[in-house]
Design an enzyme around this catalytic site. Structure first.
Site, PDB file in Angstrom:
ATOM      1  N   ASP A  32       0.854  -1.182   0.000  1.00 31.54           N
ATOM      2  CA  ASP A  32       0.000   0.000   0.000  1.00 31.54           C
ATOM      3  C   ASP A  32       0.895   1.239   0.000  1.00 31.54           C
ATOM      4  O   ASP A  32       2.085   1.170   0.321  1.00 31.54           O
ATOM      5  CB  ASP A  32      -0.899  -0.028   1.235  1.00 31.54           C
ATOM      6  CG  ASP A  32      -1.895   1.110   1.253  1.00 31.54           C
ATOM      7  OD1 ASP A  32      -2.559   1.324   0.223  1.00 31.54           O
ATOM      8  OD2 ASP A  32      -1.992   1.794   2.284  1.00 31.54           O
ATOM      9  N   ASP A  34      -0.278   5.212   0.779  1.00 30.73           N
ATOM     10  CA  ASP A  34      -0.571   6.162   1.856  1.00 30.73           C
ATOM     11  C   ASP A  34      -0.668   5.439   3.191  1.00 30.73           C
ATOM     12  O   ASP A  34      -1.438   4.490   3.343  1.00 30.73           O
ATOM     13  CB  ASP A  34      -1.873   6.911   1.573  1.00 30.73           C
ATOM     14  CG  ASP A  34      -1.725   7.913   0.443  1.00 30.73           C
ATOM     15  OD1 ASP A  34      -0.973   8.879   0.621  1.00 30.73           O
ATOM     16  OD2 ASP A  34      -2.342   7.726  -0.620  1.00 30.73           O
TER      17      ASP A  34
END
Length: 366
Positions: A32, A34
């Site tokens: 991922d 953010d």
């Protein structure tokens, strides 16, 4: 170590063990962005050194994000600004997931209305679709992804097209988007506005649906994937649904208390404070009995549930103290998690489940 079955993923209480660093035990990381590699405009401690070290160790990398606003090169540029090495081909966004999913429903070269930004437009163009911002062009589909430029006028164009029969596809259904100031409106909240006005449910890509992981993995290659994320209800729900073990880090949305309280469908397989967890071994949780008392042990730390309270063998009851979080080390955190999950699973098997008395938890960096 024995790698877990890819489908379905075991939902038992224990964490997985890895005697090797995860970057050696698994051959591709689905990372991922953010809250993991960066935090808005802020840097995440230890992220660059450990992502780059995993690459140097031979691990393939795929940056898998629900943020549909950024084109792959934009993502690469942002990673570079955070000292993380990446290539555009290693980026797989929710926009790309939605565009790939759309190929399964409409003819190649079809006109598609974009309620979003450059990330969505480029993903659709890369799949051979034509794009427009006007319902008057009679698009066969509407693809909606978050972008700061999305306004009332563009949302209304999407609604006109959906009401005229266009297929509505959402890149993701995240209700919120983390920013430096807190949580802002996410794509799911804007999608809900169109759904509320049209009365028609959209197709949805991105996390927590497993398709984004399986499509990203197909593009990245590899046979032993590891998902890395900060958010339980998207990153780790999606990973479990795809049969992929997950490493959770505490640099984003879901905190230690959320992890300890997580239901089976959201539980990570590995826990760490940050991306150092990618380049370190992970100890085995073991159920032990001492003086007739049963504990979960990780490393040299032990935890159990007594009544509805968590307890550390050498730290006593884990309870709130004047509103301040309980501060514990990493292996205590892991032991607390498996003890809480084991207790929770036993409660769920009964007619009425009790609630665990759980304070805020701060995990001290190792």
């Amino acid at each position: 170590m024995t790698l877990p079955e890819q489908t379905p993923l075991d939902t038992s209480a224990t964490l997985l063990v890895s005697e090797q660093p995860l970057c050696a035990a698994y051959d591709v990381a689905l990372l991922d962005l953010d809250g993991v590699c960066f935090a808005g405009e802020a840097r995440v401690p230890y992220a660059a050194d450990n992502v780059n070290a995993a690459r140097a160790a031979g691990m393939r990398l795929s940056f898998v994000t629900n943020n549909a606003s950024r084109a792959p090169q934009t993502v690469v540029d942002k990673l570079k600004a955070n000292d993380i090495v990446a290539e555009p081909a290693e980026v797989f966004s929710a926009a790309m997931d939605a565009a790939a999913m759309l190929t399964e429903h409409v003819e190649p070269g079809s006109m598609v209305l974009v309620v979003g930004g450059d990330g969505v437009r480029q993903a659709l163009l890369d799949e051979g679709f034509r794009v427009t911002s006007s319902a008057q062009d009679e698009p066969v589909a509407v693809v909606q992804g978050w972008d700061p430029a999305v306004d009332w006028a563009l949302l209304s164009e999407g609604l006109y097209a959906v009401n005229a029969g266009a297929l509505h596809v959402a890149t993701n259904l995240d209700a919120t988007l983390p920013t430096e100031r807190g949580f802002a409106l996410g794509n799911g909240s804007l999608v809900a506005a169109v759904v509320n006005a049209s009365g028609k449910e959209p197709l949805a890509g991105g996390k927590p649906f497993p398709g984004i992981y399986t499509r990203a993995l197909k593009r990245a290659g590899g046979t032993r994937p590891l998902a890395v994320g900060d958010r339980l209800d998207t990153d780790h729900v999606g990973a479990r649904a795809a049969g992929i073990p997950g490493l959770h880090v505490l640099t984003g949305v879901s905190d230690a208390r959320d992890v300890v309280a997580a239901p089976a469908a959201e539980r990570p397989c590995f826990l760490h404070t940050d991306l150092r967890g990618l380049t370190e071994p992970h100890p085995e949780p073991v159920r032990v009995v001492q003086d007739g008392q049963e504990w979960w042990q990780v490393g040299d730390r032990r935890a159990r549930v007594v009544g509805s309270r968590l307890e550390l063998q050498h730290g006593g009851a884990v309870t709130a103290q004047d509103g301040a979080p309980v501060r514990i080390d990493l292996d205590s955190y892991r032991a607390l998690a498996v003890a809480a999950w084991d207790w929770s699973d036993a409660q769920d098997a009964r007619a009425e489940a009790a609630a665990l008395d759980l304070p805020e938890i701060e995990v001290i960096e190792p």
